[in-house]
Design a protein around this motif. Sequence first.
Motif, PDB file in Angstrom:
ATOM      1  N   TYR A 114       0.823  -1.205   0.000  1.00 24.92           N
ATOM      2  CA  TYR A 114       0.000   0.000   0.000  1.00 24.92           C
ATOM      3  C   TYR A 114       0.855   1.252   0.000  1.00 24.92           C
ATOM      4  CZ  TYR A 114      -4.820  -1.370  -0.034  1.00 24.92           C
ATOM      5  OH  TYR A 114      -6.050  -1.785  -0.454  1.00 24.92           O
ATOM      6  N   THR A 115       1.945   1.209   0.780  1.00 23.49           N
ATOM      7  CA  THR A 115       2.813   2.389   0.838  1.00 23.49           C
ATOM      8  C   THR A 115       3.436   2.644  -0.524  1.00 23.49           C
ATOM      9  OG1 THR A 115       3.286   1.909   3.137  1.00 23.49           O
ATOM     10  CG2 THR A 115       4.784   3.412   2.031  1.00 23.49           C
ATOM     11  N   LEU A 116       3.918   1.575  -1.163  1.00 25.88           N
ATOM     12  CA  LEU A 116       4.560   1.747  -2.465  1.00 25.88           C
ATOM     13  C   LEU A 116       3.567   2.257  -3.503  1.00 25.88           C
ATOM     14  CD1 LEU A 116       6.881  -1.375  -2.512  1.00 25.88           C
ATOM     15  CD2 LEU A 116       7.604   0.995  -2.634  1.00 25.88           C
ATOM     16  N   LEU A 117       2.351   1.738  -3.463  1.00 21.62           N
ATOM     17  CA  LEU A 117       1.353   2.238  -4.416  1.00 21.62           C
ATOM     18  C   LEU A 117       1.112   3.726  -4.200  1.00 21.62           C
ATOM     19  CD1 LEU A 117      -1.590  -0.286  -4.910  1.00 21.62           C
ATOM     20  CD2 LEU A 117       0.058   0.473  -6.572  1.00 21.62           C
ATOM     21  N   GLY A 118       1.025   4.128  -2.924  1.00 25.33           N
ATOM     22  CA  GLY A 118       0.807   5.542  -2.614  1.00 25.33           C
ATOM     23  C   GLY A 118       1.974   6.397  -3.081  1.00 25.33           C
ATOM     24  N   LEU A 119       3.206   5.861  -2.945  1.00 26.44           N
ATOM     25  CA  LEU A 119       4.389   6.642  -3.285  1.00 26.44           C
ATOM     26  C   LEU A 119       4.676   6.654  -4.781  1.00 26.44           C
ATOM     27  CD1 LEU A 119       6.989   5.587  -0.551  1.00 26.44           C
ATOM     28  CD2 LEU A 119       5.961   7.829  -0.833  1.00 26.44           C
ATOM     29  N   GLU A 120       4.479   5.502  -5.426  1.00 22.35           N
ATOM     30  CA  GLU A 120       4.960   5.370  -6.789  1.00 22.35           C
ATOM     31  C   GLU A 120       3.916   5.728  -7.838  1.00 22.35           C
ATOM     32  OE1 GLU A 120       8.137   4.097  -7.329  1.00 22.35           O
ATOM     33  OE2 GLU A 120       8.649   3.285  -5.395  1.00 22.35           O
ATOM     34  N   VAL A 121       2.646   5.728  -7.442  1.00 19.63           N
ATOM     35  CA  VAL A 121       1.612   6.030  -8.430  1.00 19.63           C
ATOM     36  C   VAL A 121       1.274   7.510  -8.357  1.00 19.63           C
ATOM     37  CG1 VAL A 121      -0.737   5.518  -9.168  1.00 19.63           C
ATOM     38  CG2 VAL A 121       0.698   3.708  -8.254  1.00 19.63           C
ATOM     39  N   GLU A 122       1.292   8.155  -9.525  1.00 22.35           N
ATOM     40  CA  GLU A 122       1.022   9.586  -9.545  1.00 22.35           C
ATOM     41  C   GLU A 122      -0.392   9.870  -9.047  1.00 22.35           C
ATOM     42  OE1 GLU A 122       1.677  10.848 -13.537  1.00 22.35           O
ATOM     43  OE2 GLU A 122       3.630   9.872 -13.531  1.00 22.35           O
ATOM     44  N   ASP A 123      -0.516  11.039  -8.425  1.00 15.40           N
ATOM     45  CA  ASP A 123      -1.788  11.428  -7.829  1.00 15.40           C
ATOM     46  C   ASP A 123      -2.938  11.320  -8.839  1.00 15.40           C
ATOM     47  OD1 ASP A 123      -3.092  12.647  -5.491  1.00 15.40           O
ATOM     48  OD2 ASP A 123      -3.531  14.235  -6.919  1.00 15.40           O
ATOM     49  N   GLU A 124      -2.643  11.683 -10.092  1.00 14.50           N
ATOM     50  CA  GLU A 124      -3.677  11.739 -11.124  1.00 14.50           C
ATOM     51  C   GLU A 124      -4.355  10.393 -11.365  1.00 14.50           C
ATOM     52  OE1 GLU A 124      -3.632  13.605 -15.558  1.00 14.50           O
ATOM     53  OE2 GLU A 124      -2.030  14.087 -14.157  1.00 14.50           O
TER      54      GLU A 124
END
Length: 700
Positions: free
Chosen positions: A355-365
């Motif tokens: 979950y942390t990696l998805l939050g960090l690596e995926v752009e907000d858009e």
Amino acid sequence: MSQPEHSPPAGLAGDVRGVLAITAFRRLWSTFALSSFGDWLGILATTSLAGTLATSPAAEYLAVSGIFILRLAPAIVFGPLAGALADRFNRRTVMIVGDGLRFLLICTIPLVGTLWWLYVATLLIECVGLFWAPAKEAAMPNFVPRDKLETANQLSLVADYGTAPVAALLFSGLALVNTPLHAVMPGLDASGDYLALWVDALTFLVSAVVVWTITFPPVAHEVSARAETLWRTIVDGWQFVVRTPLVRGLVAGMLGAFAAGGLVIGLAQRFVKDLGAGAAGYGVLFAMVFLGMALGMALGPRFLAGFSRRRLFGLSLTVAGAVMVVLSLIPNIVIVALVTVVLGAAGGVSWVCGYTLLGLEVEDEVRGRTFAFVQSLVRVVLVGVLAAAPLLAAGFDSLFNLPFTINIGTVSLTYTGAMVTFFVAGIATIITGVLAYRQMDDRKGVPLLSDLSDALRSNTHHDGGHEAGPHPVPGMPGATVPFAAPGGEHPAYDGLPGVFIALEGGDGAGKSTQGALLKQWLESLGRHVVVTREPGGTDAGRAIREIVLHGSHISPRAEALLYAADRAHHVESVVIPALHRGDVVITDRYIDSSVAYQGAGRDLGTDEVLQLSRWATCGLVPTLTVLLDVTPEVGRQRRGDVHDRLESEPDDFHARVREHYLQLAAADPGRYLVIDAALPPEEIHRRVRERLTPLVEVAP
Ligand SMILES: Nc1ncnc2c1ncn2[C@@H]1O[C@H](COP(=O)(O)OP(=O)(O)OP(=O)(O)O)[C@@H](O)[C@H]1O
Ligand SMILES: Cc1cn([C@H]2C[C@H](O)[C@@H](COP(=O)(O)O)O2)c(=O)[nH]c1=O
């Protein structure tokens, strides 16, 4: 983005306090907890009510499973659509409307009081939740600094799952108080389900009001996103997951983890029964899984604070798979109960990392869409696995003519289809973990075991304290350097026992290759070695690395400051502690990279950039800098087709970088070793060894 209102102390409790000190996040988190609590209470109340409203025992069984199916099905059908919509609308509005609608829908269940309406309302509530959840997941990373996202995710998971036992206790408590209340309030039913539903509805109303009081950080893309077609948005989101190797690996790994978890849940009752343990054993096993998960989520990332999260994700999955294999091979309830804690812990670590990696690596858009895809796929996988697990176990039973008992001395072990299924699932999880690890590895060339032991040792150092206290650094209020260093310009660095080696050179020069060879050699001499790099030698550094190398355009001065920030944190949290322990630290890039790339390449001024890095590091200078001199053409050939922001610069940029590196080395030959990077790797290594031998032999 809001900032903490005070400086929190270090440690898990300190991190949690630090994140909760961000007022907007604290409020947002309380709404997560309220909504999750409402969800759990809703599950208990609606399944219980479905049983009560059914007309026969057989219908009761079907009525209850109907509720579960209705809770899972909408995600499969509408999940991606909901995620795309959540990205297109204002997230605050989606959350307020979502909670408000759930309040109204839950109120209708006791008011209508029929089974068919219970089904319709359950379906609608679940559909609303499909919009609410991705809006919540996508909004959260905007409320906390990136380096606090992991703690925020841990808190979010606590809100998601920690509220389950509280809801269960309240549900039982409400059933007790319902008896006297029911006598005086005819609107309540005899079992207490209506009372639970009224309380449930209230939690969503309160949650809506709390979200309404929160100011969400502005999101740059909201206006333009509305102009896109919905179909384009969905396709883009899906393509983003499929085309981005890291996210693909991450999503595949998370699905693997859920498949394994679903399988354990689906077969747990049968598995425990096969072990002859009955209902009590079933309860113990569940308690152990949750205990392990709680421990893994809370302590895993902290215990391995300096360890790459990408590596940790794949590694924890692999461990979970291995534990499943052990579970299947040792069918003994006591051992199974103990090993299950490890299984839960490994699952908890991979979950929080994912979950942390998805939050960090995926752009907000595209974050909302990505979370929605993951959530929908997770549900598809769970439904599939829950349905397939008993069939698989039964299939193995008949295929291998199980159960089969082996007698080893006085011990007899009985194997059943459930165990064979666990075994197969364990192997599949190991394969998923290894593939995820390989696809996402951001420390290629650094052996896993030594990386792990470095992370553990640094952690022990941080947590365990040390004899000499931290030194305040003049000119940096509040900053400390723990110890003195060799070759440092600051008096606090005098006398550090370690050896500090920097590997420098253009992109593709062979620094990583030489770092790995050097480590091998030094370890054969009995030295403890820390291989690290800039940018990205710490958690915060990895976030900075993403911005400077893979983010969108940033101004050259901002770029120089980000590299300096990465360096400051890296030196204080990784390099200095290791030098204090007497280790050999090999860093892939250090100050000279900034001077050459930003100072000369970007033309920001080599003196200014050097001063910035000196300030950031309190003047820590390497014992030796090995400069691997590579021409831009050779570097480009070696790098192949994949280029980060700096690597994509034209050859004349890289020519300026190379030129300045050579000038730096010429000005201080005593501290540099320049080697032609076109030589074979073994020859380069031989020359480095030759130069280093006296330095590492005199050191302890
Ligand atoms: N001396 C050498 N001769 C030929 N090829 C080499 C040599 N050293 C490394 N390589 C190859 O060049 C590529 C880049 O090597 P490596 O990753 O070690 O360089 P690097 O400087 O660390 O790269 P970067 O700075 O871009 O991360 C790899 O494919 C590696 O196998
Ligand atoms: C430390 C540092 C690095 N850079 C550039 C140099 C490279 O292009 C990348 C790092 O990538 P690598 O694969 O780890 O070699 O960043 C820079 O411009 N300034 C610096 O201070």
